[in-house]
Design a protein around this motif. Structure first.
Motif, short mmCIF file in Angstrom:
data_model
loop_
_atom_site.label_atom_id
_atom_site.label_comp_id
_atom_site.label_asym_id
_atom_site.label_seq_id
_atom_site.Cartn_x
_atom_site.Cartn_y
_atom_site.Cartn_z
N MET A 1 11.33 -4.95 -22.02
CA MET A 1 9.98 -4.48 -21.71
C MET A 1 9.58 -3.48 -22.80
O MET A 1 9.73 -2.27 -22.63
N PRO A 2 9.08 -4.00 -23.93
CA PRO A 2 8.93 -3.16 -25.12
C PRO A 2 7.66 -2.32 -25.18
O PRO A 2 7.23 -1.95 -26.27
N ASP A 3 7.10 -1.99 -24.04
CA ASP A 3 5.89 -1.18 -24.02
C ASP A 3 6.05 -0.06 -23.01
O ASP A 3 6.21 -0.31 -21.81
N GLU A 4 6.02 1.19 -23.46
CA GLU A 4 6.27 2.32 -22.58
C GLU A 4 5.16 2.50 -21.55
O GLU A 4 5.41 2.94 -20.43
N ASN A 5 3.94 2.16 -21.90
CA ASN A 5 2.84 2.25 -20.93
C ASN A 5 3.04 1.27 -19.78
O ASN A 5 2.77 1.58 -18.61
N THR A 6 3.53 0.07 -20.11
CA THR A 6 3.83 -0.93 -19.07
C THR A 6 4.94 -0.42 -18.16
O THR A 6 4.88 -0.58 -16.94
N GLN A 7 5.96 0.20 -18.74
CA GLN A 7 7.06 0.76 -17.95
C GLN A 7 6.54 1.81 -16.98
O GLN A 7 6.91 1.81 -15.80
N ALA A 8 5.68 2.71 -17.48
CA ALA A 8 5.16 3.79 -16.64
C ALA A 8 4.29 3.24 -15.52
O ALA A 8 4.39 3.68 -14.36
N ARG A 9 3.41 2.27 -15.84
CA ARG A 9 2.54 1.68 -14.81
C ARG A 9 3.36 0.96 -13.75
O ARG A 9 3.05 1.04 -12.55
N ARG B 1 0.82 -1.21 0.00
CA ARG B 1 0.00 0.00 0.00
C ARG B 1 0.85 1.26 0.00
O ARG B 1 0.36 2.34 -0.33
N SER B 2 2.13 1.12 0.36
CA SER B 2 3.01 2.29 0.40
C SER B 2 3.86 2.40 -0.87
O SER B 2 4.72 3.28 -0.95
N CYS B 3 3.63 1.55 -1.83
CA CYS B 3 4.52 1.48 -2.99
C CYS B 3 4.14 2.43 -4.12
O CYS B 3 4.96 2.71 -4.99
N ALA B 4 2.91 2.90 -4.14
CA ALA B 4 2.49 3.77 -5.24
C ALA B 4 3.22 5.10 -5.20
O ALA B 4 3.56 5.61 -4.12
N THR B 5 3.50 5.65 -6.37
CA THR B 5 4.14 6.96 -6.47
C THR B 5 3.50 7.75 -7.60
O THR B 5 2.99 7.17 -8.56
N SER B 6 3.51 9.06 -7.44
CA SER B 6 2.99 9.94 -8.50
C SER B 6 4.12 10.47 -9.37
O SER B 6 3.88 11.20 -10.32
N SER B 7 5.36 10.09 -9.04
CA SER B 7 6.50 10.57 -9.82
C SER B 7 6.55 9.89 -11.19
O SER B 7 6.00 8.81 -11.38
N THR B 8 7.21 10.53 -12.12
CA THR B 8 7.33 10.02 -13.48
C THR B 8 8.72 9.44 -13.69
O THR B 8 9.71 10.01 -13.23
N SER C 1 3.58 1.85 -9.68
CA SER C 1 3.11 0.86 -8.70
C SER C 1 4.18 0.48 -7.67
O SER C 1 3.83 0.00 -6.58
N VAL C 2 5.47 0.69 -7.97
CA VAL C 2 6.52 0.26 -7.04
C VAL C 2 7.46 1.38 -6.62
O VAL C 2 8.23 1.22 -5.67
N GLY C 3 7.41 2.52 -7.28
CA GLY C 3 8.40 3.58 -7.05
C GLY C 3 8.43 4.14 -5.65
O GLY C 3 9.45 4.70 -5.23
N GLY C 4 7.34 3.98 -4.90
CA GLY C 4 7.30 4.53 -3.55
C GLY C 4 8.01 3.72 -2.51
O GLY C 4 8.16 4.17 -1.36
N CYS C 5 8.50 2.52 -2.84
CA CYS C 5 9.11 1.69 -1.80
C CYS C 5 10.30 0.87 -2.29
O CYS C 5 10.58 -0.18 -1.73
N VAL C 6 11.00 1.35 -3.29
CA VAL C 6 12.16 0.59 -3.76
C VAL C 6 13.49 1.22 -3.36
O VAL C 6 14.55 0.74 -3.72
N SER C 7 13.45 2.33 -2.61
CA SER C 7 14.66 2.96 -2.09
C SER C 7 15.65 3.37 -3.17
O SER C 7 16.86 3.33 -2.97
#
Length: 215
Positions: free
Chosen positions: A98-106, A76-83, A110-116
């Motif tokens: 990972m040949p899809d930019e939308n997949t990369q962004a999603r 629940r703490s992993c979501a981020t609004s950063s790009t 979904s994980v950027g808030g907790c990967v340090s």
């Protein structure tokens, strides 16, 4: 995780109990490891109608990475609004797996808030782990084949020093009466070394599995 300097004056004024809670949250947010998720693209293209017009299906990718998921964190703490802002060179390297930019962004949202780490560091780690993992020829076969589940795990172990069967998880879907291998998950410590998977997974692959050939 980067320290926010503007928080320091506020933290000095907070009571000990609040600081203790914040400290626990900070420690808890640091991943204890990662799970590299690799899709067998021909199988995904066969069973998922929504993917059939995707680049990986149209261009005949054998394998694609769907994520590098952190372990030991509160999802629940992993979501981020950063790009995720990546250099042209890094984008090119990432598109290979990972040949899809939308997949990369999603994925990053979904994980950027907790990967340090920031997006550049995160995707660099994902590409490096994927590049270092030696894949058995069976999983990139141009024709559909039947393989034994334990044999395939041993093939991974033979090709990758330090990897144990406990660090590999296989996922299958039932397709026309056969157990179709759709995903391979490999588990790592936070330092990039292999470790036994801690994630719970119901066994979805039969002893004898089908690997879908080129789609």
């Amino acid at each position: 995780m980067m320290q926010k300097l503007w928080l320091i004056p506020l933290l000095k004024s907070l009571p000990f109990a609040v600081l203790f809670v914040l400290s626990i949250r900070h420690v808890y947010a640091a991943p204890t490891g990662f799970v590299l998720q690799i899709n067998l693209t021909p199988a995904i293209c066969k069973i998922d109608a929504s993917q059939k017009r995707s680049r990986q299906c149209l261009e005949g990718y054998a394998l694609t990475v769907s994520g590098l998921m952190p372990e030991g964190v509160n999802s629940r703490s992993c979501a981020t609004s950063s790009t995720a802002v990546l250099s042209p060179v890094q984008k090119r390297l990432l598109m290979r797996i990972m040949p899809d930019e939308n997949t990369q962004a999603r994925l990053w949202r979904s994980v950027g808030g907790c990967v340090s780490m920031n997006a550049t560091q995160y995707f660099r780690l994902m590409v490096n782990l994927a590049d270092k993992l030696n894949m058995p020829a069976e999983v990139t076969t141009p024709t559909s084949i039947s393989v034994n589940r334990d044999h395939l795990k041993q093939r991974f172990v033979q090709l990758n020093s330090g990897l144990s069967p406990a660090a590999i998880q296989l996922a299958c879907n039932n397709s026309q009466g056969s157990s179709l291998l759709t995903r391979i998950q490999v588990c790592y410590q936070s330092n990039g070394r292999y470790q036994a998977c801690h994630i719970e997974q119901v066994q979805t692959c039969a002893n004898q599995m089908t690997i879908q050939g080129s789609y």
